[in-house]
Design a protein around this motif. Structure first.
Motif, short mmCIF file in Angstrom:
data_model
loop_
_atom_site.label_atom_id
_atom_site.label_comp_id
_atom_site.label_asym_id
_atom_site.label_seq_id
_atom_site.Cartn_x
_atom_site.Cartn_y
_atom_site.Cartn_z
N GLY A 300 0.80 -1.22 0.00
CA GLY A 300 0.00 0.00 0.00
C GLY A 300 0.84 1.27 0.00
O GLY A 300 0.56 2.22 -0.73
N GLY A 301 1.88 1.29 0.80
CA GLY A 301 2.75 2.46 0.91
C GLY A 301 3.43 2.77 -0.42
O GLY A 301 3.57 3.92 -0.81
N MET A 302 3.80 1.69 -1.12
CA MET A 302 4.46 1.86 -2.40
C MET A 302 3.48 2.43 -3.43
O MET A 302 3.83 3.28 -4.24
CB MET A 302 4.99 0.51 -2.87
CG MET A 302 5.71 0.55 -4.18
SD MET A 302 6.36 -1.09 -4.57
CE MET A 302 6.73 -0.85 -6.30
N LEU A 303 2.25 1.95 -3.36
CA LEU A 303 1.22 2.42 -4.28
C LEU A 303 0.95 3.91 -4.08
O LEU A 303 0.90 4.68 -5.05
CB LEU A 303 -0.07 1.61 -4.06
CG LEU A 303 -1.18 1.81 -5.08
CD1 LEU A 303 -0.73 1.37 -6.46
CD2 LEU A 303 -2.43 1.05 -4.66
N SER A 304 0.83 4.34 -2.80
CA SER A 304 0.56 5.76 -2.58
C SER A 304 1.76 6.62 -2.99
O SER A 304 1.58 7.72 -3.50
CB SER A 304 0.12 6.05 -1.14
OG SER A 304 0.96 5.41 -0.23
N ASN A 305 2.98 6.09 -2.83
CA ASN A 305 4.17 6.81 -3.31
C ASN A 305 4.13 6.98 -4.82
O ASN A 305 4.42 8.05 -5.35
CB ASN A 305 5.45 6.05 -2.96
CG ASN A 305 5.92 6.36 -1.56
OD1 ASN A 305 5.41 7.28 -0.93
ND2 ASN A 305 6.87 5.58 -1.08
N ALA A 324 1.70 -1.96 -14.51
CA ALA A 324 2.00 -3.14 -15.34
C ALA A 324 3.50 -3.32 -15.47
O ALA A 324 4.01 -4.44 -15.61
CB ALA A 324 1.34 -2.99 -16.71
N GLU A 325 4.23 -2.22 -15.45
CA GLU A 325 5.69 -2.26 -15.58
C GLU A 325 6.38 -2.72 -14.28
O GLU A 325 7.44 -3.36 -14.32
CB GLU A 325 6.20 -0.86 -16.00
CG GLU A 325 7.70 -0.66 -16.06
CD GLU A 325 8.43 -1.47 -17.14
OE1 GLU A 325 7.74 -2.07 -18.01
OE2 GLU A 325 9.67 -1.52 -17.12
N THR A 326 5.76 -2.41 -13.16
CA THR A 326 6.38 -2.73 -11.86
C THR A 326 6.80 -4.20 -11.70
O THR A 326 7.96 -4.47 -11.39
CB THR A 326 5.44 -2.29 -10.71
OG1 THR A 326 5.14 -0.91 -10.88
CG2 THR A 326 6.09 -2.49 -9.35
N PRO A 327 5.91 -5.16 -11.96
CA PRO A 327 6.35 -6.56 -11.82
C PRO A 327 7.46 -6.95 -12.80
O PRO A 327 8.28 -7.82 -12.50
CB PRO A 327 5.08 -7.38 -12.08
CG PRO A 327 4.09 -6.45 -12.66
CD PRO A 327 4.47 -5.07 -12.25
N GLY A 347 9.69 0.97 -7.75
CA GLY A 347 8.63 1.89 -8.16
C GLY A 347 9.14 3.05 -9.01
O GLY A 347 8.60 3.35 -10.07
N VAL A 348 10.22 3.65 -8.54
CA VAL A 348 10.79 4.80 -9.25
C VAL A 348 11.29 4.37 -10.64
O VAL A 348 11.08 5.07 -11.64
CB VAL A 348 11.94 5.44 -8.42
CG1 VAL A 348 12.75 6.43 -9.24
CG2 VAL A 348 11.38 6.13 -7.19
N GLN A 349 11.91 3.19 -10.70
CA GLN A 349 12.42 2.72 -11.99
C GLN A 349 11.29 2.38 -12.96
O GLN A 349 11.37 2.70 -14.14
CB GLN A 349 13.33 1.48 -11.79
CG GLN A 349 14.12 1.08 -13.02
CD GLN A 349 15.03 2.21 -13.52
OE1 GLN A 349 15.82 2.76 -12.76
NE2 GLN A 349 14.90 2.57 -14.80
#
Ligand code: CO
Length: 463
Positions: A300-305, A324-327, A347-349
């Motif tokens: 969740g924290g990563m999603l809100s970031n 879609a790119e994250t995984p 996430g940033v990448q």
């Protein structure tokens, strides 16, 4: 069978619900009662508490620990330690890790829950060793994640590795709250079959699975769970202490908790919660159930970031593409668990890959370090092309990164000079250089003001 309870209100609940902004003075009045509840341990330090004390609360984190210890005499105090990273995001040399643990024990810490974001146990080895040398309890942690390479066998193997390091107990850390009841049952069962040390489970209520996950974990033989007193439970925090106590007691387990004392504790924290909501420190959004993490398989924290990052770049319409790119990025990096700092890096990448319109056109400094092996061994195979893009013909280091670092304690001690009054101050300075320095300077200034005030006041008093 007894299930041990670790109360998280002072650390994880505090961190998850109000960004660790609870000052000591707000909870000082309940410490003796917390000590009477029958908890296995009280998680009260580590993670962001240290940073927050120095940065926002103008508190010396070491002094906070000593003050807690003075009032909590029977219940073990517990902290979260990021292995070789101690409290931060970079690796420290071994002398610093050892000093930090020795002084933490000296100041009152009893249980060290030690983890590495990649589950590369070379990065917790020294911390575990020093904890044991100091006569404290070393709890080795496994960061939980799901991926094609994270099988039950692999987790059982990790448990054995931790046991070989000599840990006193093992904790499965489900920082994202994505573990379901069947996964918990199977995982705890697999671990209990392969190790002799007690196994604890840490999860969050974020996705709403927490209580049912704990119940199945206990059924499989889990020795202890982390909960938060009800007014600071739920949402991004832990399941409620009282509810889990009630449920497990009904199911025939011993909890060792005194429900009357729990009520007193909750009555103390209830008005604090209202106060934090009123001042805006607690955003009620974090108290709700957020199931997107189950759909997207990101915490969740990563999603809100990610949402905040895309909004800032005026690219929120790209959210689906980034998700879609994250995984894919995670797979390229060898399936790291999505815990700090890996969750931010992935996430940033992923966002950079989508926004640039070309994958890995821009690679962050952190991902480069990761590919060089500076964070440790990736859990799975890292994409070859990506490695050669960053390292050319070079190879990632195969030794433990801390072995490339020079001892730093004495050097830092000289650097900070008389601003540091003891070794604990030096450690604060090593962990958060600018913030600690500012804290020390403010402290000096405050004291010099107090001194001159006393001198001026004195003649009046003698009158
Ligand atoms: Co947590």
């Amino acid at each position: 069978m007894k299930v041990n309870f670790t109360e998280t209100v002072l650390r994880d609940a505090n961190q998850s619900l109000i960004a660790t902004r609870m000052p000591f003075s707000d909870f000082e009045g309940i410490l003796e009662t917390l000590d009477q509840a029958g908890y296995y341990s009280l998680e009260c330090w580590g993670g962001a508490t240290f940073d927050s004390c120095l940065r926002y609360l103008n508190e010396d984190p070491w002094e906070r620990l000593r003050k807690i210890k003075a009032k909590v005499k029977n219940t073990k105090l517990q902290m979260l330690l990021r292995g070789q990273n101690i409290l931060g995001y970079k690796h420290y040399p071994d002398d610093v890790v050892r000093k930090f643990i020795a002084h933490s024990v000296h100041n009152g810490m009893d249980i060290f829950r030690i983890f590495d974001a990649l589950n590369d146990f070379r990065n917790i080895e020294v911390a575990v060793d020093e904890t044991l040398k100091q006569g404290a309890h070393a709890q080795g942690c496994i960061c939980y994640t799901t991926s094609p390479i994270h099988s039950l066998e692999k987790y059982a193997e990790m448990g054995k590795q931790l046991e070989e390091l000599g840990v006193n107990s093992i904790c499965i850390k489900d920082m994202a709250g994505i573990m379901g009841p069947q996964e918990a049952f199977d995982l705890i069962k697999a671990l209990k079959e392969s190790v002799k040390t007690p196994v604890f489970l840490h999860t969050h209520s974020t996705t709403g699975l927490g209580p049912v996950t704990y119940a199945k974990a206990v059924e499989a033989g889990c020795d202890g769970i982390d909960t938060a007193i009800s007014s600071f439970s739920g949402g991004t925090s832990q399941p409620a202490t009282e509810s889990m106590q009630h449920a497990l007691f009904q199911l025939g387990y011993e909890t060792g908790l005194d429900v009357k004392v729990l009520k007193k504790i909750n009555d103390f924290f209830k008005p604090l919660k209202s106060q934090y909501i009123a001042t805006g420190l607690m955003d009620t959004y974090v108290l709700g159930t957020e199931t997107d993490a189950l759909v997207y398989q990101v915490p969740g924290g990563m999603l809100s970031n990610l949402i905040a990052q895309l909004k800032a770049q005026n690219a929120i319409d790209k959210l689906d593409e980034v998700l879609a790119e994250t995984p894919k990025v995670r797979k390229d990096l060898g399936y790291p668990p999505l815990v700090t700092p890996m969750s931010q890096m992935v996430g940033v990448q992923a966002a950079a890959n989508v926004l640039a319109g070309e994958r890995y056109k821009n690679i962050s400094k952190e991902v480069k370090s990761y590919l060089k092996g500076e964070y440790g061994q990736a859990p799975g195979v890292v994409d070859e092309e990506l490695i050669s893009k960053v390292l050319g013909d070079g190879k990632p280091i195969s030794i433990r990164f801390a072995d490339t670092l020079y001892p730093a304690f004495e050097k830092s001690k000289q650097e900070i000079g008389s601003l540091a009054r003891n070794d604990e101050d030096v450690l604060s300075y090593i962990a958060f250089p600018q913030i600690a320095e500012k804290f020390f300077k403010d402290r000096e200034e405050k004291e010099s003001r107090t001194v001159s005030y006393t001198i001026i006041k004195k003649p009046e008093e003698t009158r």
